[in-house]
Design an enzyme around this catalytic site. Structure first.
Site, PDB file in Angstrom:
ATOM      1  N   CYS A   1       0.935  -1.430   0.110  1.00  0.00           N
ATOM      2  CA  CYS A   1      -0.317  -0.250  -0.234  1.00  0.00           C
ATOM      3  C   CYS A   1       0.808   1.245  -0.064  1.00  0.00           C
ATOM      4  CB  CYS A   1      -0.710  -0.026   1.042  1.00  0.00           C
ATOM      5  SG  CYS A   1      -1.807  -1.539   1.555  1.00  0.00           S
TER       6      CYS A   1
ATOM      7  N   ARG B   1       3.141  -0.012  -6.486  1.00  0.00           N
ATOM      8  CA  ARG B   1       3.660  -0.967  -5.805  1.00  0.00           C
ATOM      9  C   ARG B   1       2.520  -1.767  -6.022  1.00  0.00           C
ATOM     10  NH1 ARG B   1       5.504   0.548  -0.050  1.00  0.00           N
ATOM     11  NH2 ARG B   1       6.809   2.888  -0.814  1.00  0.00           N
TER      12      ARG B   1
ATOM     13  N   TRP C   1      -3.577  -2.921  -1.096  1.00  0.00           N
ATOM     14  CA  TRP C   1      -3.438  -4.148  -1.502  1.00  0.00           C
ATOM     15  C   TRP C   1      -3.832  -4.685  -0.428  1.00  0.00           C
ATOM     16  CZ3 TRP C   1      -0.970  -8.140   0.095  1.00  0.00           C
ATOM     17  CH2 TRP C   1      -0.922  -9.639  -0.910  1.00  0.00           C
TER      18      TRP C   1
ATOM     19  N   ASN D   1      -0.841   1.338   6.369  1.00  0.00           N
ATOM     20  CA  ASN D   1      -0.457   0.124   5.370  1.00  0.00           C
ATOM     21  C   ASN D   1       0.549  -1.083   6.390  1.00  0.00           C
ATOM     22  OD1 ASN D   1      -0.301   2.050   3.698  1.00  0.00           O
ATOM     23  ND2 ASN D   1       1.642   2.557   3.480  1.00  0.00           N
ATOM     24  N   GLY D   2       0.159  -2.394   6.668  1.00  0.00           N
ATOM     25  CA  GLY D   2       0.208  -2.990   7.118  1.00  0.00           C
ATOM     26  C   GLY D   2      -0.738  -3.560   8.032  1.00  0.00           C
TER      27      GLY D   2
ATOM     28  N   GLU E   1      13.299 -19.477 -11.154  1.00  0.00           N
ATOM     29  CA  GLU E   1      12.770 -17.703 -11.352  1.00  0.00           C
ATOM     30  C   GLU E   1      11.681 -18.004 -12.216  1.00  0.00           C
ATOM     31  OE1 GLU E   1      13.254 -14.018 -11.761  1.00  0.00           O
ATOM     32  OE2 GLU E   1      12.602 -14.821 -10.355  1.00  0.00           O
TER      33      GLU E   1
ATOM     34  N   LYS F   1       8.610 -16.516 -12.928  1.00  0.00           N
ATOM     35  CA  LYS F   1       7.925 -15.575 -13.794  1.00  0.00           C
ATOM     36  C   LYS F   1       6.546 -15.372 -14.579  1.00  0.00           C
ATOM     37  CE  LYS F   1       9.741 -11.685 -13.448  1.00  0.00           C
ATOM     38  NZ  LYS F   1      10.203 -12.096 -11.441  1.00  0.00           N
TER      39      LYS F   1
ATOM     40  N   GLU G   1       3.559 -15.295 -12.365  1.00  0.00           N
ATOM     41  CA  GLU G   1       3.301 -14.103 -11.558  1.00  0.00           C
ATOM     42  C   GLU G   1       2.547 -12.902 -12.996  1.00  0.00           C
ATOM     43  OE1 GLU G   1       6.426 -12.073  -9.559  1.00  0.00           O
ATOM     44  OE2 GLU G   1       7.541 -12.422 -11.322  1.00  0.00           O
TER      45      GLU G   1
ATOM     46  N   HIS H   1      13.025 -38.267 -10.368  1.00  0.00           N
ATOM     47  CA  HIS H   1      12.212 -38.364  -8.664  1.00  0.00           C
ATOM     48  C   HIS H   1      10.217 -37.794  -8.541  1.00  0.00           C
ATOM     49  CE1 HIS H   1      15.826 -40.585  -7.657  1.00  0.00           C
ATOM     50  NE2 HIS H   1      16.021 -39.426  -7.782  1.00  0.00           N
TER      51      HIS H   1
ATOM     52  N   LYS I   1       4.188  -4.763  -5.907  1.00  0.00           N
ATOM     53  CA  LYS I   1       5.494  -4.335  -5.855  1.00  0.00           C
ATOM     54  C   LYS I   1       6.435  -4.979  -4.469  1.00  0.00           C
ATOM     55  CE  LYS I   1       9.034  -3.899  -8.254  1.00  0.00           C
ATOM     56  NZ  LYS I   1       9.778  -4.546  -9.037  1.00  0.00           N
TER      57      LYS I   1
END
Length: 608
Positions: free
Chosen positions: A2, A27, A74, A98-99, A481, A485, A488, A504, A603
């Site tokens: 946020c 963000r 957010w 925020n938080g 990664e 990506k 996301e 396996h 973000k």
């Protein structure tokens, strides 16, 4: 996460708040709102969705006033609806937060018993009611705010304005970042210096427990014990110009194509090309690495995968034992830290809540702490013993690209420095590895030339429901990664595996509908990776091989291949990140998703 903006000034607040909120869009958020004082009364506009929707609301119902607060949210507690959007108002105060307030249910029950009525499903609203309750008991605004903040448990930053208190703006911080901006006759609150850059370059960062009282442009900061606190005012380098897309369709595309330049900036800071040697270590870094009995690397998401690559480098080049863990797990498993241990934390924003908490825990347990960050004024940078900036510049796309490769460039430089400091690498080794690193920007530029071919492959990948990535050695973190990506930004289910682990269990997932992305530079592990690839192809797997020309020629027929320039295997993770990023980007474009601001993501993750 946020974004918070607060203004107590002489001009109209709403246009300035909107400008600052636009700078915080990177963000990630799902609703937004503004509250101001109009003739002593609190007025408010809110909207779910992006700032364009809030802008439409403001055009239909303008919001006057010189004192105000704004927020991009957010969602954590409660869906992204107008009623859950910030600011939240009680009878005497409006707040943005925020938080997470962990004890909000306990406080809410207490306040409901005293007649307070709540309008939202959020944890945040309780702070507004708690402040009003204190004022109803006869406390002044500042006293009521301090008393309310003292009762909150969790990680938070707050900004608040008060009915009948023109020019009064109060901020509080515990865990989540909050900055005070100073200008002639005016003062501001913001989540970071980037939000405040259009208004001032003079910024002070609140510390945990601080309460900042801005009254008609005058700023007073109090610490957790209520004592006056002088927080250093710094001249920030954050640009006042809004970052634009420079002709690209998305910030992510722009940032991918900036990588030759920004990786060059990172290397230029840490390497002396005349040597070529590592010239800059950060104050105390050489001693920390030479004396370290073990290096603990911790981070979240993409930064964690950069740290995993670093683990291979530090162990191979410096013979330094390394333990890697995601930050959200590290401190909660009560790790055993060694004497003379060093802990390295990687974060793009420098505000990642789990990483910051892990750093504090390691520091409390006697570890020398090192931070690799992109934001030099961030909380993690301020609290680490040694700070190693990456100079990637603002990264607006939620999915990290250029920060990842700059993190890798910095880690590679420090792994060389560690090898030299510990007597593992000689002068010739250092020069050879540094020379290889200095070639990375040129090779990255070559990788970007394959964008058209990758676009066509991305359109094919976009048709899949599931995608697997595999690699060995330092290519294994690249597989992780790559899968991240794709997940996301395209919302395709993807997983990364160590190539040797396929048989396996994961090989059971293979059929002709599942593309397998094989990351296989022609290095010492190439033959083993190709052997695993053949096992996959024998089960009908549709293989996209990413390798250099020699590797592609030796691997034999595959569904498709992407050629990466031949280079020293040492820098392969930096180069192979490029096709992995472009593949995810073009698959997402083909799917029609919001590439820069994917659903449910933020973000800067400033909550646990």
């Amino acid at each position: 996460m946020c974004g918070i903006v607060g203004i107590a000034g002489a001009g109209e607040a709403t246009p300035l708040i909107m400008e600052a909120l636009r700078r915080l869009e990177y963000r990630g958020y799902d609703s937004a709102g503004i509250a101001t004082l109009v003739d002593g009364e609190i007025d408010r506009r809110r909207s779910p969705g992006k700032l364009a929707k809030l802008d439409a609301v403001l055009k239909a119902r303008p919001l006057a006033g010189h004192t105000g607060i704004g927020h991009t949210r957010w969602a954590t507690h409660g869906a992204p609806t107008e009623s859950n959007a910030h600011p939240h108002i009680s009878a005497r105060v409006a707040i943005v937060h925020n938080g997470i307030i962990e004890n909000f249910r306990e406080l809410q029950d207490e306040l409901k018993a005293r007649g307070h009525k709540f309008e939202s499903q959020t944890d945040s609203e309780v702070a507004a009611h708690l402040i009003t309750d204190n004022m109803d008991k006869g406390m002044g605004a500042v006293e009521a705010a301090k008393a309310a903040v003292a009762r909150l448990t969790g990680a938070y930053s707050l900004a608040m304005i008060f009915k009948d208190h023109e020019g009064l703006l109060i901020g509080a911080r515990k865990g989540a970042p909050l900055a005070v901006g100073y200008a002639d006759g005016q003062a501001y609150l913001g989540s970071d210096a980037f939000a405040l850059a259009p208004f001032t370059n003079r910024v002070a960062y609140l510390e945990d427990g601080d309460v900042a009282v801005i009254d008609k442009g005058q700023v007073a900061i109090f610490d957790a014990a209520g004592r006056p606190a002088n927080r250093e005012i710094k001249i920030t380098s954050a640009s006042a110009a809004l970052v634009d897309k420079s002709g690209h369709n998305h910030f992510m595309a722009k940032e991918i194509h900036e990588q030759p330049e920004v990786v060059g900036h990172t290397l230029a800071h840490y390497l002396d090309p005349a040597g070529p040697v590592v010239q800059h270590h950060g104050v105390g870094l050489r001693a920390a690495l030479s004396q370290a009995s073990r290096l603990t690397i911790s981070a979240c998401g993409t930064a964690y995968y950069a740290g995993l690559v670093g683990k291979y480098w530090f162990e191979k080049l410096a013979r330094l034992p390394v333990e890697s863990d995601v930050a959200s797990e590290l401190r909660y498993r009560d790790p055993v830290y060694p004497a003379k241990g060093t802990a390295l934390f990687v974060s793009q924003s420098g505000e990642t809540a789990d990483t910051l908490a892990a750093l504090r825990d390691a520091k409390a347990k006697g570890q020398v702490t090192i931070a690799i960050v992109n934001v030099a004024e961030s909380s993690i940078a301020r609290e680490a013993d040694i700070v190693l900036p990456i100079f990637a510049g603002p990264e607006i796309g939620v999915a990290s690209t250029k920060a990842f490769t700059c993190q890798l460039a910095a880690l590679a430089s420090f792994a060389i420095a560690a090898g030299v400091a510990r007597g593992v690498l000689n002068e010739a080794d250092e020069k050879r590895l540094c020379a290889a690193l200095l070639e990375a920007p040129r090779h990255i530029a070559e990788c970007l030339k394959a964008s058209a071919k990758i676009e066509a492959l991305g359109q094919e990948i976009a048709k899949a429901r599931d995608v697997l990535y595999m690699g060995r050695g330092q290519s294994f973190p690249l597989a992780l990664e790559g899968a991240l990506k794709l997940k996301e930004i395209s919302y395709i289910h993807a997983e990364g595996y160590a190539a040797g682990e396929m048989k396996h269990g994961p090989i059971a997932l293979i059929d002709e509908a599942v593309p397998i992305i094989v990351i296989a530079p022609h290095d010492a592990l190439f033959e083993k990776t190709i052997s695993n690839m053949q096992e996959v192809m024998a089960r009908g797997g549709k293989v996209l091989l990413i390798s250099d020309a020699k590797g592609i020629a030796q691997a034999g027929p595959v569904w498709a291949s992407l050629e990466v320039p031949a280079a020293d295997p040492f820098i392969a993770p930096i180069l192979y990140a490029i096709p992995v990023q472009l593949l995810a980007y073009h698959a997402a474009i083909a799917k029609g998703t919001d590439v820069d601001q994917p659903r449910n993501l933020a973000k800067s993750v400033t909550v646990e």
